[in-house]
Motif scaffolding. Structure first.
Motif, PDB file in Angstrom:
ATOM      1  N   PRO A   1       9.647 -21.146   4.409  1.00  0.00           N
ATOM      2  CA  PRO A   1       9.905 -20.823   5.871  1.00  0.00           C
ATOM      3  C   PRO A   1      11.077 -20.293   6.135  1.00  0.00           C
ATOM      4  N   PHE A   2      11.886 -19.796   5.404  1.00  0.00           N
ATOM      5  CA  PHE A   2      13.151 -19.189   5.826  1.00  0.00           C
ATOM      6  C   PHE A   2      12.813 -17.760   5.961  1.00  0.00           C
ATOM      7  N   LEU A   3      11.878 -17.176   5.108  1.00  0.00           N
ATOM      8  CA  LEU A   3      11.383 -15.711   5.413  1.00  0.00           C
ATOM      9  C   LEU A   3      11.081 -15.155   6.843  1.00  0.00           C
ATOM     10  N   THR A   4      11.823 -14.331   7.577  1.00  0.00           N
ATOM     11  CA  THR A   4      11.337 -13.794   8.756  1.00  0.00           C
ATOM     12  C   THR A   4      10.813 -12.627   8.953  1.00  0.00           C
ATOM     13  N   SER A   5      10.414 -11.905   7.799  1.00  0.00           N
ATOM     14  CA  SER A   5       9.505 -10.554   7.694  1.00  0.00           C
ATOM     15  C   SER A   5       8.936 -10.646   6.399  1.00  0.00           C
ATOM     16  N   ILE A   6       7.593 -10.141   6.539  1.00  0.00           N
ATOM     17  CA  ILE A   6       7.027 -10.023   5.185  1.00  0.00           C
ATOM     18  C   ILE A   6       5.979  -8.824   5.698  1.00  0.00           C
ATOM     19  N   GLN A   7       6.060  -7.826   4.936  1.00  0.00           N
ATOM     20  CA  GLN A   7       5.232  -6.494   5.006  1.00  0.00           C
ATOM     21  C   GLN A   7       4.481  -6.307   3.884  1.00  0.00           C
ATOM     22  N   PHE A   8       3.123  -5.860   3.926  1.00  0.00           N
ATOM     23  CA  PHE A   8       2.403  -5.304   3.007  1.00  0.00           C
ATOM     24  C   PHE A   8       1.806  -3.717   3.210  1.00  0.00           C
ATOM     25  N   GLY A   9       2.105  -2.967   2.247  1.00  0.00           N
ATOM     26  CA  GLY A   9       1.431  -1.457   2.328  1.00  0.00           C
ATOM     27  C   GLY A   9       0.037  -1.527   2.285  1.00  0.00           C
ATOM     28  N   THR A  10      -0.515  -0.269   2.638  1.00  0.00           N
ATOM     29  CA  THR A  10      -1.757  -0.096   2.634  1.00  0.00           C
ATOM     30  C   THR A  10      -2.490  -0.409   1.275  1.00  0.00           C
ATOM     31  N   ASP A  11      -3.850  -0.716   1.269  1.00  0.00           N
ATOM     32  CA  ASP A  11      -4.709  -0.588  -0.207  1.00  0.00           C
ATOM     33  C   ASP A  11      -4.106  -2.179  -0.832  1.00  0.00           C
ATOM     34  N   SER A  12      -3.568  -3.070  -0.274  1.00  0.00           N
ATOM     35  CA  SER A  12      -3.158  -4.268  -1.007  1.00  0.00           C
ATOM     36  C   SER A  12      -4.389  -5.263  -0.874  1.00  0.00           C
ATOM     37  N   ASN A  13      -3.802  -6.481  -1.654  1.00  0.00           N
ATOM     38  CA  ASN A  13      -4.908  -7.468  -1.657  1.00  0.00           C
ATOM     39  C   ASN A  13      -4.690  -8.409  -0.628  1.00  0.00           C
ATOM     40  N   PHE A  14      -3.691  -8.170   0.401  1.00  0.00           N
ATOM     41  CA  PHE A  14      -3.301  -8.859   1.641  1.00  0.00           C
ATOM     42  C   PHE A  14      -3.136  -7.906   2.508  1.00  0.00           C
ATOM     43  N   VAL A  15      -3.580  -8.498   3.995  1.00  0.00           N
ATOM     44  CA  VAL A  15      -3.128  -7.681   5.114  1.00  0.00           C
ATOM     45  C   VAL A  15      -2.448  -8.684   6.177  1.00  0.00           C
ATOM     46  N   ILE A  16      -1.782  -7.898   7.108  1.00  0.00           N
ATOM     47  CA  ILE A  16      -0.932  -8.991   8.163  1.00  0.00           C
ATOM     48  C   ILE A  16      -1.328  -8.228   9.380  1.00  0.00           C
ATOM     49  N   ASP A  17      -1.898  -9.110  10.193  1.00  0.00           N
ATOM     50  CA  ASP A  17      -2.238  -8.881  11.581  1.00  0.00           C
ATOM     51  C   ASP A  17      -1.582  -9.728  12.628  1.00  0.00           C
ATOM     52  N   ASP A  18      -0.608  -9.135  13.383  1.00  0.00           N
ATOM     53  CA  ASP A  18       0.138  -9.623  14.013  1.00  0.00           C
ATOM     54  C   ASP A  18       0.944 -11.016  13.576  1.00  0.00           C
ATOM     55  N   GLY A  19       1.226 -10.665  12.444  1.00  0.00           N
ATOM     56  CA  GLY A  19       2.072 -11.906  11.717  1.00  0.00           C
ATOM     57  C   GLY A  19       1.612 -12.675  11.006  1.00  0.00           C
ATOM     58  N   VAL A  20      -0.041 -12.795  10.834  1.00  0.00           N
ATOM     59  CA  VAL A  20      -0.679 -13.613  10.202  1.00  0.00           C
ATOM     60  C   VAL A  20      -1.167 -12.951   8.940  1.00  0.00           C
ATOM     61  N   ILE A  21      -0.951 -13.969   7.703  1.00  0.00           N
ATOM     62  CA  ILE A  21      -1.596 -13.140   6.556  1.00  0.00           C
ATOM     63  C   ILE A  21      -2.991 -13.561   6.146  1.00  0.00           C
ATOM     64  N   TYR A  22      -3.862 -12.457   5.920  1.00  0.00           N
ATOM     65  CA  TYR A  22      -5.173 -12.642   5.286  1.00  0.00           C
ATOM     66  C   TYR A  22      -5.376 -11.738   4.043  1.00  0.00           C
ATOM     67  N   ASN A  23      -6.545 -12.325   3.417  1.00  0.00           N
ATOM     68  CA  ASN A  23      -6.917 -11.405   2.369  1.00  0.00           C
ATOM     69  C   ASN A  23      -7.154 -10.097   2.695  1.00  0.00           C
ATOM     70  N   ALA A  24      -7.630  -9.192   1.975  1.00  0.00           N
ATOM     71  CA  ALA A  24      -8.041  -7.869   2.513  1.00  0.00           C
ATOM     72  C   ALA A  24      -9.244  -7.911   3.135  1.00  0.00           C
ATOM     73  N   ALA A  25     -10.155  -8.764   2.793  1.00  0.00           N
ATOM     74  CA  ALA A  25     -11.564  -8.972   3.617  1.00  0.00           C
ATOM     75  C   ALA A  25     -11.428  -9.378   4.753  1.00  0.00           C
ATOM     76  N   ARG A  26     -10.165 -10.356   5.117  1.00  0.00           N
ATOM     77  CA  ARG A  26      -9.998 -11.032   6.190  1.00  0.00           C
ATOM     78  C   ARG A  26     -10.912 -12.381   6.133  1.00  0.00           C
ATOM     79  N   THR A  27     -11.250 -12.846   5.144  1.00  0.00           N
ATOM     80  CA  THR A  27     -11.980 -13.994   5.236  1.00  0.00           C
ATOM     81  C   THR A  27     -11.266 -15.217   4.971  1.00  0.00           C
ATOM     82  N   ASP A  28     -10.039 -15.270   4.163  1.00  0.00           N
ATOM     83  CA  ASP A  28      -9.051 -16.262   4.042  1.00  0.00           C
ATOM     84  C   ASP A  28      -7.918 -16.105   4.781  1.00  0.00           C
ATOM     85  N   LEU A  29      -7.382 -17.153   5.378  1.00  0.00           N
ATOM     86  CA  LEU A  29      -6.378 -17.219   6.177  1.00  0.00           C
ATOM     87  C   LEU A  29      -5.356 -17.735   5.485  1.00  0.00           C
ATOM     88  N   PHE A  30      -4.282 -17.132   5.109  1.00  0.00           N
ATOM     89  CA  PHE A  30      -3.206 -17.797   4.211  1.00  0.00           C
ATOM     90  C   PHE A  30      -1.825 -18.327   4.964  1.00  0.00           C
TER      91      PHE A  30
END
Length: 231
Positions: free
Chosen positions: A86-115
């Motif tokens: 919880p101490f992390l304030t910023s997490i970023q993923f580059g393009t073509d990764s297994n995970f994506v971030i949309d408005d700070g929320v982390i999903y898998n690349a297909a956006r079917t799993d919310l992590f």
């Protein structure tokens, strides 16, 4: 070539307390960073190579790390250690990764799993209709106040909304086909009332444990509920 960084022994007994910068070569073969690799250092930000597959858990009290950036084409297999940080304030993923971030929320690349939902964000959230699974502890320790769960969701993993004392309202889409409420999903939350979808067959152990604000539970018409487990 370097493939693994060992855990807490890498900087044992304060020997790296003046270490502020760690740089990994682009295109390297580093695959594993084990638990607590950067504890007792002064490193606040890391950019991690695309080759990395596992990033270990970190001790909240001994890690000044606040920002993690994963390069494009990241091979990272799990974000569980990030969810537990919880101490992390910023997490970023580059393009073509297994995970994506949309408005700070982390999903898998297909956006079917919310992590992972941002820990400090307050207010309401409507889960996107692409999501079929809310992962374990995805909203744990967040400041969310209201949430709507769409019909697309088929699984809510254990502890998904644990320790959310500001969460007072959870609504489900009427036609949701959620089969069960897993253990400790809403434990220590601020929910005051809830309507359990008719599709739910099982409510697992401790699903609402220590949710002292809960005063009303309604089972939707046509409920096929079979079991309610104890603590």
């Amino acid at each position: 070539m370097l493939r693994s960084l060992v855990g807490s022994e890498m900087c044992i007994r304060d020997r790296c307390r003046n270490l502020t910068t760690v740089t990994f070569e682009t295109g390297g073969n580093l695959q594993t960073i084990q638990n607590d690799a950067f504890q007792q250092t002064a490193v606040t930000s890391l950019t991690l190579p695309a080759s990395l597959e596992y990033f270990g858990f970190m001790d909240n009290q001994q890690t000044p790390l606040r920002t993690i950036i994963f390069e494009a084409n990241s091979r990272l297999q799990s974000v569980r250690s990030l969810v537990e940080a919880p101490f992390l304030t910023s997490i970023q993923f580059g393009t073509d990764s297994n995970f994506v971030i949309d408005d700070g929320v982390i999903y898998n690349a297909a956006r079917t799993d919310l992590f992972m939902y941002p820990r400090a964000r307050t207010g309401n959230f409507v889960i996107p209709v692409t999501v079929t699974r809310i992962a374990e502890r995805a909203f744990k320790n967040t400041q969310i106040t209201q949430i709507h769960i769409p019909a697309s969701v088929r699984s809510i993993d254990s502890g998904a909304f644990a320790n959310t004392d500001l969460l007072t309202s959870v609504t489900f889409a009427p036609d949701i086909q959620l089969g069960e409420i897993q253990d400790e999903v809403f434990s220590s939350s601020g929910i005051t009332d809830i309507i359990i979808p008719a599709s739910v067959r099982h409510i697992r152990e401790g699903a609402f444990v220590e949710t002292y604000s809960l005063v009303s539970v309604i089972f939707a018409n046509g409920s096929i509920l079979e079991t309610i487990e104890g603590e």
